[in-house]
Scaffold this motif. Structure first.
Motif, short mmCIF file in Angstrom:
data_model
loop_
_atom_site.label_atom_id
_atom_site.label_comp_id
_atom_site.label_asym_id
_atom_site.label_seq_id
_atom_site.Cartn_x
_atom_site.Cartn_y
_atom_site.Cartn_z
N ALA A 111 68.12 6.65 27.59
CA ALA A 111 69.21 5.70 27.85
C ALA A 111 68.67 4.29 28.02
O ALA A 111 69.26 3.32 27.51
N ALA A 115 70.62 2.76 25.04
CA ALA A 115 72.02 2.58 25.45
C ALA A 115 72.64 1.33 24.84
O ALA A 115 73.77 1.35 24.34
N ILE A 131 79.23 10.45 26.92
CA ILE A 131 77.92 10.89 27.39
C ILE A 131 78.13 12.07 28.34
O ILE A 131 78.87 11.98 29.32
N TRP A 169 73.94 3.30 31.65
CA TRP A 169 75.06 3.23 30.72
C TRP A 169 76.14 2.25 31.22
O TRP A 169 76.73 1.51 30.42
N THR A 173 77.17 -1.22 29.31
CA THR A 173 78.57 -1.49 28.97
C THR A 173 78.94 -2.93 29.34
O THR A 173 79.58 -3.65 28.55
N LEU A 183 83.68 3.87 26.61
CA LEU A 183 82.63 4.79 27.05
C LEU A 183 83.15 5.71 28.14
O LEU A 183 83.79 5.25 29.09
#
Length: 260
Positions: A111, A115, A131, A169, A173, A183
Motif C-alpha cells: 500500500a 496506493a 480494498i 489508503w 485518498t 474507495l
C-alpha cells in the motif's frame, strides 16, 4: 497420409536393394553407380521408416499433449505465471482499465508503494476501488492465526499493521483528491489462502506461503482473465469466493471515502 509415407519409404528401400543386386552382376559397367545409389536409397528408406514408426508418433503425441495443456489453460483463463517481485504494477493497471479490487491480509508495504498509483489511475478512469483486509476487530482465532503466521510479538502488533494499511489508503485518498476517488475498505473474517489484485477483467493471484516469516518477492503469482465460467475460471472462482463471504456476513465495512 501416414500410410502413404510408409509406402513410399518401403518402395525406396526395396529400390535400393534392387540397385545393390544389379551392382553384383558380372561385367556391369555401372556397378559402382548402382552400388552407391542402392546404399543411399536403402539408407533413406530405413530412415524414413524409422521416422514414421517411432519419431513421428512421438512428435505427434507431444504436440497433442501441448495442445491439451494450452486448451486447459485457456479454459481456466491463465495468461502468465511469474513471481510477485516481477509484476509490473503500473503496466498492469494501465493495461486493464476498470474497477479495482485488492484482497490481502494487510499489505502495508505494498500500500505504501502503490496506493497513490492505484487511486490516481482509478480517478482518471472513473473506476471504483475496494480494498479487503483482515478485520482488526475480527474473530480472535483468525487474528491469532495471522499473528503466529507473521511471527508477530502480540495481537496488538497485527492490528497496528492492519490499521496502518487502512491509514495509508485514507491518506492517499486525500492526497489524490477526495471528490474524484471512490474507495471502500472492508474487513474479512476468514483466512486467506491466497491474495489477489484485480483491475478490470484481469487479476494477479499470489500464493500465500505456509512457512513462517516473510518470503519477500519470490512468491508465485498467476495472472488470469475473466472467463465467466465459475467451474474452471480462476478469476471468476476467486471473485465469487469473496463475494460469497460478503453474502454470508463475513465481511464488515471499515471505511469509505463517501463517509467523510
Amino acid at each position: 497420409m501416414r500410410w502413404r509415407w510408409l509406402f513410399v519409404a518401403l518402395v525406396v528401400t526395396l529400390a535400393g536393394g534392387l540397385l545393390l543386386f544389379l551392382s553384383t552382376a558380372p561385367g556391369e559397367r555401372w556397378r559402382s553407380v548402382w552400388a552407391g545409389s542402392g546404399v543411399a536409397a536403402i539408407s533413406a528408406g530405413v530412415i524414413g521408416l524409422g521416422y514414421e514408426l517411432t519419431l513421428r508418433r512421438s512428435v505427434v503425441q507431444e504436440t497433442l499433449a501441448i495442445a491439451g495443456l494450452q486448451s486447459s489453460l485457456a479454459k481456466t483463463g491463465v495468461l502468465e505465471i511469474s513471481t510477485f517481485g516481477n509484476i509490473d504494477w503500473k503496466g498492469f493497471f494501465e493495461s486493464n482499465p476498470g474497477d479495482i479490487q485488492v484482497c490481502v491480509s494487510y499489505a502495508q508495504s505494498w500500500a505504501g508503494s502503490f496506493a497513490h498509483l492505484v487511486l490516481t489511475h482509478a480517478k482518471q478512469t472513473h473506476s471504483r476501488v475496494k480494498i479487503t483486509l483482515l478485520d482488526p476487530d475480527g474473530p480472535d482465532h483468525i487474528l491469532a492465526f495471522y499473528q503466529e503466521a507473521f511471527q508477530l510479538r502480540s495481537r496488538d502488533e497485527l492490528t497496528e499493521r492492519i490499521n496502518g494499511a487502512v491509514k495509508i489508503w485514507q491518506d492517499a485518498t486525500k492526497d489524490t483528491g477526495d471528490a474524484g476517488v471512490r474507495l471502500e475498505i472492508e474487513g474479512l473474517h476468514r483466512p486467506m489462502p491466497y491474495t489477489y489484485y484485480r483491475s478490470g477483467e484481469q487479476m494477479w493471484i499470489v500464493m500465500t506461503p505456509h512457512r513462517p516469516g516473510r518470503t519477500g518477492l519470490t512468491m508465485p503469482a498467476i495472472r488470469c482473465t475473466r472467463t465467466r465460467d465459475l467451474e474452471v475460471g480462476l478469476f471468476d472462482w476467486a471473485e465469487e469466493d469473496l463475494e460469497t463471504c460478503r453474502r454470508s456476513g463475513l465481511t464488515k465495512n471499515i471505511w469509505s471515502s463517501h463517509d467523510d
